[in-house]
Design a protein around this motif. Structure first.
Motif, PDB file in Angstrom:
ATOM      1  N   ALA A 353      28.180 114.331  31.310  1.00 45.77           N
ATOM      2  CA  ALA A 353      29.443 114.522  32.024  1.00 45.77           C
ATOM      3  C   ALA A 353      29.170 114.420  33.527  1.00 45.77           C
ATOM      4  CB  ALA A 353      30.076 115.873  31.689  1.00 45.77           C
ATOM      5  N   ASP A 354      30.239 114.239  34.299  1.00 49.54           N
ATOM      6  CA  ASP A 354      30.112 114.235  35.756  1.00 49.54           C
ATOM      7  C   ASP A 354      29.691 115.617  36.237  1.00 49.54           C
ATOM      8  OD1 ASP A 354      31.146 111.762  35.343  1.00 49.54           O
ATOM      9  OD2 ASP A 354      33.041 112.093  36.372  1.00 49.54           O
ATOM     10  N   GLY A 355      28.851 115.655  37.286  1.00 55.37           N
ATOM     11  CA  GLY A 355      28.426 116.951  37.809  1.00 55.37           C
ATOM     12  C   GLY A 355      27.457 116.808  38.953  1.00 55.37           C
ATOM     13  N   VAL A 356      26.862 117.946  39.334  1.00 52.44           N
ATOM     14  CA  VAL A 356      25.909 118.010  40.451  1.00 52.44           C
ATOM     15  C   VAL A 356      24.609 118.588  39.920  1.00 52.44           C
ATOM     16  CG1 VAL A 356      25.433 118.956  42.724  1.00 52.44           C
ATOM     17  CG2 VAL A 356      27.764 118.318  42.116  1.00 52.44           C
ATOM     18  N   VAL A 357      23.467 117.972  40.270  1.00 50.53           N
ATOM     19  CA  VAL A 357      22.149 118.442  39.847  1.00 50.53           C
ATOM     20  C   VAL A 357      21.799 119.693  40.644  1.00 50.53           C
ATOM     21  CG1 VAL A 357      19.712 117.873  39.644  1.00 50.53           C
ATOM     22  CG2 VAL A 357      21.438 116.102  39.269  1.00 50.53           C
ATOM     23  N   VAL A 358      21.541 120.804  39.937  1.00 51.87           N
ATOM     24  CA  VAL A 358      21.189 122.062  40.612  1.00 51.87           C
ATOM     25  C   VAL A 358      19.728 122.427  40.398  1.00 51.87           C
ATOM     26  CG1 VAL A 358      23.539 122.947  40.540  1.00 51.87           C
ATOM     27  CG2 VAL A 358      22.013 123.390  38.614  1.00 51.87           C
ATOM     28  N   LEU A 369      12.488 120.109  33.658  1.00 52.84           N
ATOM     29  CA  LEU A 369      13.860 120.464  33.303  1.00 52.84           C
ATOM     30  C   LEU A 369      14.837 119.940  34.351  1.00 52.84           C
ATOM     31  CD1 LEU A 369      15.975 122.212  31.666  1.00 52.84           C
ATOM     32  CD2 LEU A 369      15.426 124.050  33.272  1.00 52.84           C
ATOM     33  N   ILE A 370      15.989 119.451  33.868  1.00 50.17           N
ATOM     34  CA  ILE A 370      17.122 119.073  34.738  1.00 50.17           C
ATOM     35  C   ILE A 370      18.304 119.941  34.332  1.00 50.17           C
ATOM     36  CG2 ILE A 370      18.754 117.267  35.388  1.00 50.17           C
ATOM     37  CD1 ILE A 370      16.583 115.220  34.840  1.00 50.17           C
ATOM     38  N   ARG A 371      18.924 120.601  35.334  1.00 50.65           N
ATOM     39  CA  ARG A 371      20.145 121.356  35.102  1.00 50.65           C
ATOM     40  C   ARG A 371      21.275 120.731  35.918  1.00 50.65           C
ATOM     41  NH1 ARG A 371      20.898 126.344  36.718  1.00 50.65           N
ATOM     42  NH2 ARG A 371      19.003 126.621  37.970  1.00 50.65           N
ATOM     43  N   SER A 386       9.492 113.845  30.245  1.00 46.23           N
ATOM     44  CA  SER A 386       8.254 113.249  30.762  1.00 46.23           C
ATOM     45  C   SER A 386       8.435 112.740  32.183  1.00 46.23           C
ATOM     46  CB  SER A 386       7.826 112.087  29.861  1.00 46.23           C
ATOM     47  OG  SER A 386       8.804 111.046  29.881  1.00 46.23           O
ATOM     48  N   LYS A 387       9.691 112.497  32.578  1.00 47.81           N
ATOM     49  CA  LYS A 387       9.969 111.967  33.912  1.00 47.81           C
ATOM     50  C   LYS A 387      11.358 112.424  34.331  1.00 47.81           C
ATOM     51  CE  LYS A 387      10.380 107.589  36.450  1.00 47.81           C
ATOM     52  NZ  LYS A 387      10.348 106.120  36.331  1.00 47.81           N
ATOM     53  N   ILE A 388      11.497 112.782  35.622  1.00 48.41           N
ATOM     54  CA  ILE A 388      12.775 113.199  36.194  1.00 48.41           C
ATOM     55  C   ILE A 388      13.226 112.128  37.184  1.00 48.41           C
ATOM     56  CG2 ILE A 388      13.926 114.918  37.657  1.00 48.41           C
ATOM     57  CD1 ILE A 388      12.130 117.030  36.416  1.00 48.41           C
ATOM     58  N   GLY A 389      14.463 111.640  37.030  1.00 45.99           N
ATOM     59  CA  GLY A 389      14.951 110.549  37.872  1.00 45.99           C
ATOM     60  C   GLY A 389      16.056 110.944  38.834  1.00 45.99           C
ATOM     61  N   VAL A 390      16.298 112.248  39.032  1.00 43.01           N
ATOM     62  CA  VAL A 390      17.345 112.706  39.952  1.00 43.01           C
ATOM     63  C   VAL A 390      16.778 113.786  40.850  1.00 43.01           C
ATOM     64  CG1 VAL A 390      19.282 112.132  38.442  1.00 43.01           C
ATOM     65  CG2 VAL A 390      18.152 114.346  38.201  1.00 43.01           C
ATOM     66  N   GLU A 391      17.553 114.155  41.880  1.00 41.03           N
ATOM     67  CA  GLU A 391      17.145 115.187  42.827  1.00 41.03           C
ATOM     68  C   GLU A 391      18.215 116.265  42.901  1.00 41.03           C
ATOM     69  OE1 GLU A 391      16.579 113.195  46.504  1.00 41.03           O
ATOM     70  OE2 GLU A 391      14.762 112.131  45.865  1.00 41.03           O
ATOM     71  N   VAL A 392      17.800 117.447  43.360  1.00 38.68           N
ATOM     72  CA  VAL A 392      18.740 118.558  43.506  1.00 38.68           C
ATOM     73  C   VAL A 392      19.806 118.184  44.542  1.00 38.68           C
ATOM     74  CG1 VAL A 392      18.999 120.960  44.231  1.00 38.68           C
ATOM     75  CG2 VAL A 392      17.027 120.268  42.845  1.00 38.68           C
ATOM     76  N   GLY A 393      21.064 118.461  44.210  1.00 36.07           N
ATOM     77  CA  GLY A 393      22.187 118.133  45.087  1.00 36.07           C
ATOM     78  C   GLY A 393      22.798 116.771  44.815  1.00 36.07           C
TER      79      GLY A 393
END
Length: 440
Positions: A353-358, A369-371, A386-393
């Motif tokens: 869903a649409d949202g913001v990475v916290v 972990l991605i929240r 195994s890999k994270i492709g986003v950043e906080v905010g």
């Protein structure tokens, strides 16, 4: 007594397991190892335990292998059925979208026809007022002519009386004759003009009546067309709106509060869904205007549902082939707060869903972990990556790739641990996914 019992037991063991010697000879000397009855019994029991353990372990491994094969086949069948269901739902979604687009096009045509009918009605009202104004002008002219005629008659009688007083009898007769002829001529002219004006008014009234009858017939036809158009549009809107409302209700979400929240957040004016306004001059609004505004309100609600669906985690986080390995609920004496999706290492993971990475990093047993924080107090967790492709905010949309499946943290194999939390409380993610099966 005890000594004699031990002696007898030792004698019995020596008879069954006599003492043996194991000779070990080298080039320079010879040695031997004495195997007492107790040592022989210990060796036999140890060998039996080892053999028994090996048999039981082999049986357990064999049973586990057979059970795993059956579970794998069942999971593959369920996966094929789920993929077929997804394809069917995708086709139904495309049909619903096409129906909604067609309904909106029909509604646009209906609005154009309603506007045209309103313009015709306004034009007919203008012509009717013009006809009324013309009739009033003719009547005023007729009244003025009659008044002038009466005044001329009175003046002629007054002059006649004066002449009769001052003239001789013959002159009076001649004057009365001349006055009578003039009065008759004037009266004939006035009657002729009045007859012409009467005929013109009669023809004018007949044409006006025919025009009004034609306009009433056209208005009736337009009303029947509007009724059919409105009925089709209302049915199309209801068919498109009901599955969305059922989807949110099945997920346990308060639809009224969500729609109200979105309506406050998206409160800009203008656009095709703005309610129609007409000048009523203090009169009640036209029923077609009220009906059109009601349909516009439903279309606006449909648009708000579409926005809410984008902001709510109804999608599946894995688009490649996968299998469910663990569901939501108690597991091994502990609460399992999410659903596990197993696939190959590095499988893409997508935002539901649409949202913001916290949060985007390592967190205890979750591993990588991605929240993501969504609207309406909802958060989603994507663990063991195994890999994270986003950043906080960072803002993400539904369907954006955010990472890859892995085996980090407290994990026994490659999989995705997916959680949905409502107001901080874990809920079953399959509640949202199943609720959207008949819509997306």
């Amino acid at each position: 007594m005890r000594r004699s019992l031990r002696t007898k037991l030792g004698a019995a063991l020596e008879r069954r397991f006599p003492e043996k010697r194991l000779f070990l000879r080298s080039d320079t000397q010879t040695r031997f190892v004495r195997l007492s009855p107790a040592t022989q019994i210990t060796a036999i029991l140890g060998s039996a335990l080892i053999v028994g353990w090996a048999i039981m372990a082999s049986a357990i491994i064999l049973m586990d292998s057979l059970s795993a094969g059956s579970i794998r086949e069942q999971a593959e069948r369920e996966q094929r059925l789920y993929e077929e269901r997804l394809n069917t739902l995708s086709e139904e979604r495309d049909k619903r979208l096409a129906e909604a687009v067609a309904a909106q096009e029909r509604f646009t045509v209906a609005l154009d026809q309603v506007s045209e009918m309103q313009m015709r009605l306004l034009a007919s009202d203008e012509r009717r007022r013009e006809y009324e104004t013309g009739i009033e002008a003719i009547q005023a002219t007729l009244r003025r002519t009659i008044q002038e005629r009466d005044e001329a008659r009175a003046e002629a009688e007054l002059l006649q009386a004066r002449l009769e007083q001052n003239a001789s009898e013959d002159e009076r007769e001649r004057i009365r004759g001349a006055d009578a002829m003039g009065a008759l001529d004037l009266l004939a002219d006035a009657l002729e003009d009045t007859a012409e004006q009467r005929d013109e008014m009669h023809e004018f009234a007949r044409a006006a009546a025919e025009q009004v009858e034609t306009m009433e017939y056209e208005a009736q036809l337009a009303q029947e067309r509007n009724e059919r158009i409105f009925s089709q549009i209302e049915e199309a809107v209801a068919v498109s709106l009901e599955p969305l409302d059922d989807m949110f209700s099945s997920a346990g979400l308060p639809t009224d509060r969500i729609i109200g929240q979105l309506r406050s957040a998206y409160s800009g004016q203008g656009g095709p869904l703005t309610p129609l306004t007409f000048s009523t001059k203090g009169e009640m609004p036209h029923p077609d205007s009220l009906r059109a505004n009601e349909v516009l309100g439903k279309l606006d609600e449909l648009n708000l549902y579409r926005i809410a669906a984008q902001k709510t985690p109804f999608a599946v986080p894995v688009k490649s082939a996968y299998r469910f390995t663990s569901g939501f609920g108690p597991r091994w004496g502990r609460m399992h707060n999410g659903t596990d999706f197993a696939s190959s290492y590095g499988t893409p993971i997508y935002a539901t869903a649409d949202g913001v990475v916290v949060h985007a990093g390592w967190e205890g047993g979750y591993g990588r972990l991605i929240r993501i924080r969504h609207e309406f107090g909802i958060e989603t967790y994507y663990a063991h990556l195994s890999k994270i492709g986003v950043e906080v905010g960072q803002r993400v949309s539904r369907g954006d790739r955010i990472g890859d499946m892995g085996n980090s943290g407290r994990s026994t194999g490659t999989h995705l641990h997916y959680e949905v939390r409502q107001s901080g409380k874990p809920v079953n993610p399959m509640t949202y996914i199943k609720a959207a099966r008949d819509v997306f």
